[in-house]
Design an enzyme around this catalytic site. Structure first.
Site, mmCIF file in Angstrom:
data_model
loop_
_atom_site.group_PDB
_atom_site.id
_atom_site.type_symbol
_atom_site.label_atom_id
_atom_site.label_comp_id
_atom_site.label_asym_id
_atom_site.label_seq_id
_atom_site.Cartn_x
_atom_site.Cartn_y
_atom_site.Cartn_z
ATOM 1 N N ASP A 1 0.924 -1.274 -0.101
ATOM 2 C CA ASP A 1 -0.168 -0.192 -0.176
ATOM 3 C C ASP A 1 0.916 1.425 0.108
ATOM 4 O O ASP A 1 1.762 1.360 0.907
ATOM 5 C CB ASP A 1 -0.897 0.071 1.310
ATOM 6 N N ASP B 1 -3.213 4.666 -2.522
ATOM 7 C CA ASP B 1 -4.173 5.202 -1.626
ATOM 8 C C ASP B 1 -4.746 6.384 -2.220
ATOM 9 O O ASP B 1 -3.718 7.360 -2.208
ATOM 10 C CB ASP B 1 -3.802 5.200 -0.195
ATOM 11 N N GLU C 1 -6.389 3.498 -6.097
ATOM 12 C CA GLU C 1 -7.410 3.807 -5.267
ATOM 13 C C GLU C 1 -7.922 5.252 -5.489
ATOM 14 O O GLU C 1 -7.260 6.133 -5.015
ATOM 15 C CB GLU C 1 -7.387 3.489 -3.651
ATOM 16 N N HIS D 1 -11.332 -3.316 3.176
ATOM 17 C CA HIS D 1 -11.242 -2.860 4.564
ATOM 18 C C HIS D 1 -11.909 -1.702 4.716
ATOM 19 O O HIS D 1 -12.263 -1.350 5.929
ATOM 20 C CB HIS D 1 -9.848 -2.755 5.127
ATOM 21 N N ASP D 2 -12.541 -1.014 3.801
ATOM 22 C CA ASP D 2 -13.449 0.050 3.969
ATOM 23 C C ASP D 2 -14.833 -0.083 3.990
ATOM 24 O O ASP D 2 -15.885 0.606 3.769
ATOM 25 C CB ASP D 2 -13.109 1.104 2.908
#
Ligand code: ISL
Ligand code: CA
Length: 550
Positions: free
Chosen positions: A102, A204, A256, A328-329
């Site tokens: 990430d 991200d 993302e 995870h969101d």
């Protein structure tokens, strides 16, 4: 195994996302860690996934669980050491698996040395590494921008009497990408990890790095997915990053990208653009959002189908899709899109067929492969996520009903995905021998990996079969995607064709037996025994072999 001439490796791969805090604890402190991940690599290899995407494992004060990084070149001691990391990378490569890291560089932590220096004075060399502005004429924040997690996106620093921008929490100051020295520092971080041998990055909120010149008030500052995304220099920055770093390595890059649309997506991932390989769309995230995510609105299966159909169309010819149902969101897919009660197993398998029979690179989030449902949270004290805690406080401060908020959070909160993986029925769910950092999924005694291993009909074995099937036949990764007239609005049907292979997928997104246009034929895989033509049973999913050489 088939070869995939002319296709880069990441197109025929399947990604598995690990949220390290919640995957496997090895030392009883209640927090997942890298040695824990290493101890589960046989499991991941047997599952049949190719790429591990590891959510942040860097040094961090954990205001946003590692998405606030205080040292980009250090492993958080909670997760282990750099030696542990190197061992993980080597163990994955020995298994011919890949590791994607990430990259969180829209912002750093406020505890990063860069920001600490930036705060020292108005004229220090790192001042311009972040986005500082004096107060507006009325003495308030410089503009009307809102944080993704509620409240103003500006925080006042009393020592230097200016505000800094934070699109996320107050402990996540935005880096100033206008400054070429900042960009070079980011590229250096990327080279550091790539030179170690990592196989790519998931970037991200990369769509937010270029801010609008002059930082004007936003027309709708609460529309955080769009108001701050796609700034004027975004693609210039991504092309520079590609030139400086990406093109020198054989890696995969996944953006993302809040604010991405089927209209602008090709700018990010078009094969002629030299930017990124894939991007996460956000239509799926807002599917059930009303006025924000804690205002849950209803949706119909065809809304979901439309998203995937539109995205396939947008990128099929000149780009590539990332296929996912959760991360995870998100809350858990079986709870959000299907039935986590009576038909939990059937519907989790149906979702697996859906995700693993689409064109694109699928990403499985940890726990999906056993059909993990949401976790009921009974009070705000059980929540850990900064987003939920902030929004709860804002809601209650504004006179809102706490119970109403908690009810919405039980549908929408990110913590559903962050409860630990349930490995077995023992105390600590096999995740930890200590006190877990967040509550366990209360169904862990029934729904866990060990139980699923024992049951030949489990969701887990079904994932394995599907992943093996996908690997064996190129039609799954590369075939055309033609939507069929299903004859029922809760049924999605599509044909996939590639060279001499052809499959047909039928999916019932309802808990009823429905009459539809399903024909029949030899089933390659399905979540029921062969059924009659003309109908699908509750949450039935089936892939027919229309022409395939086994
Ligand atoms: O989860 C969200 C709020 O409901 C999203 O808006 C989320 O903030 C957005 O998708 C960006 O997510 C990424 O960056 C955040 C981090 O909190 C998320 O976990 C991460 O996936 C800030 O780094
Ligand atoms: Ca630990």
């Amino acid at each position: 195994m088939s070869t995939h001439a002319n296709h880069p490796w990441w197109k025929s791969s399947v990604v598995y996302q690990i949220y390290p805090r919640s995957f496997q604890d090895s030392n009883g402190d209640g927090i997942g860690d890298i040695p824990g991940i290493i101890s589960r690599l046989d499991y991941l290899q047997n599952l049949g996934v190719d790429i591990i995407w590891l959510s942040p494992c860097y040094a961090s004060p954990n205001d946003d669980n590692g998405y606030d990084i205080s040292d980009y070149r250090a492993i958080h001691p909670e997760f282990g050491t750099m030696d542990d990391f190197d061992a993980l990378l080597e163990a994955l490569h020995n298994r011919r698996m890949k590791l994607v890291m990430d990259l969180v560089v829209n912002h750093s932590s406020d505890e990063h040395a860069w920001f600490e220096e930036s705060c020292q004075s108005n004229d220090n060399p790192k001042r311009d590494w972040y986005i500082w502005r004096p107060a507006a004429a009325d003495g308030g924040p410089p503009n009307n921008w809102k944080s993704f997690f509620g409240g103003s996106a500006w925080k006042h620093d009393p020592a230097t009497d200016e505000y800094f921008l934070h699109l996320f929490t107050q402990k996540q100051p935005d880096l100033n990408w206008e400054n070429p020295v900042v960009r070079e520092a980011v590229y250096d971080i990327m080279r550091f990890w790539l030179d170690k041998g990592v196989d790519g990055f998931r970037m991200d909120v990369i769509s937010l790095i270029s801010k609008k010149p002059g930082l004007p008030d936003a027309e709708n500052p609460y529309d955080v997915m769009n108001a701050y995304a796609n700034g004027p220099r975004l693609h210039e920055f991504l092309q520079e990053m590609n030139r400086e770093v990406i093109q020198h390595y054989d890696i995969v890059t996944i953006g993302e990208t809040p604010g991405i649309t089927t209209e602008n997506a090709h700018l990010y991932v078009g094969t002629d653009r030299d930017e990124l390989n894939m991007a996460f769309q956000f239509d799926l995230m807002s599917l059930d959002h009303g006025e924000g995510k804690f205002d849950v609105s209803s949706w119909e299966p065809h809304d979901l189908f439309d998203i995937f159909i539109r995205w396939d169309k947008a990128l099929s010819e000149k780009g590539w899709n990332n296929i996912f149902l959760g991360n995870h969101d998100f809350p858990r897919p079986v709870s959000r899109f299907a039935d986590d009660g009576q038909y939990r197993e059937e519907s989790a398998k149906m979702l697996a067929i859906f995700m693993l029979s689409m064109r694109g690179t699928p990403t499985i989030y940890q726990g999906e492969e056993i059909g993990t449902p949401n976790t009921p949270f009974h009070s705000i004290d059980e929540h850990r996520d900064i987003e939920t805690l902030n929004q709860y406080r804002i809601h209650v401060d504004n006179g809102g009903d706490p119970a109403a908020f908690l009810n919405a959070a039980n549908h929408a909160a990110r913590d559903h995905a962050r409860t630990p993986v349930s490995w077995d029925a023992g105390a600590g769910a096999g995740f930890t021998e200590g006190e877990p950092w967040i509550k366990l999924n209360p169904q862990y005694e029934q729904i866990n990996v060990a139980a699923a291993e024992e049951d030949p009909n489990s969701v887990l074995h079904f994932y394995r079969k599907l992943l093996a099937l996908r690997k064996a036949h190129q039609v799954f990764s590369f075939g055309d995607f033609d939507v069929l007239d299903a004859g029922h609005d809760k049924v999605l049907a599509y044909r996939r064709n590639y060279r001499d292979e052809s499959i047909e997928v039928w999916l019932n997104f309802s808990g009823e037996t429905v009459a539809c246009n399903v024909g029949g034929g030899e089933s390659l895989i399905g979540n029921y025994e062969a059924g009659a033509a003309g109908e699908l049973r509750a949450w039935e999913g089936v892939i027919f072999n229309k022409r395939i050489t086994q």
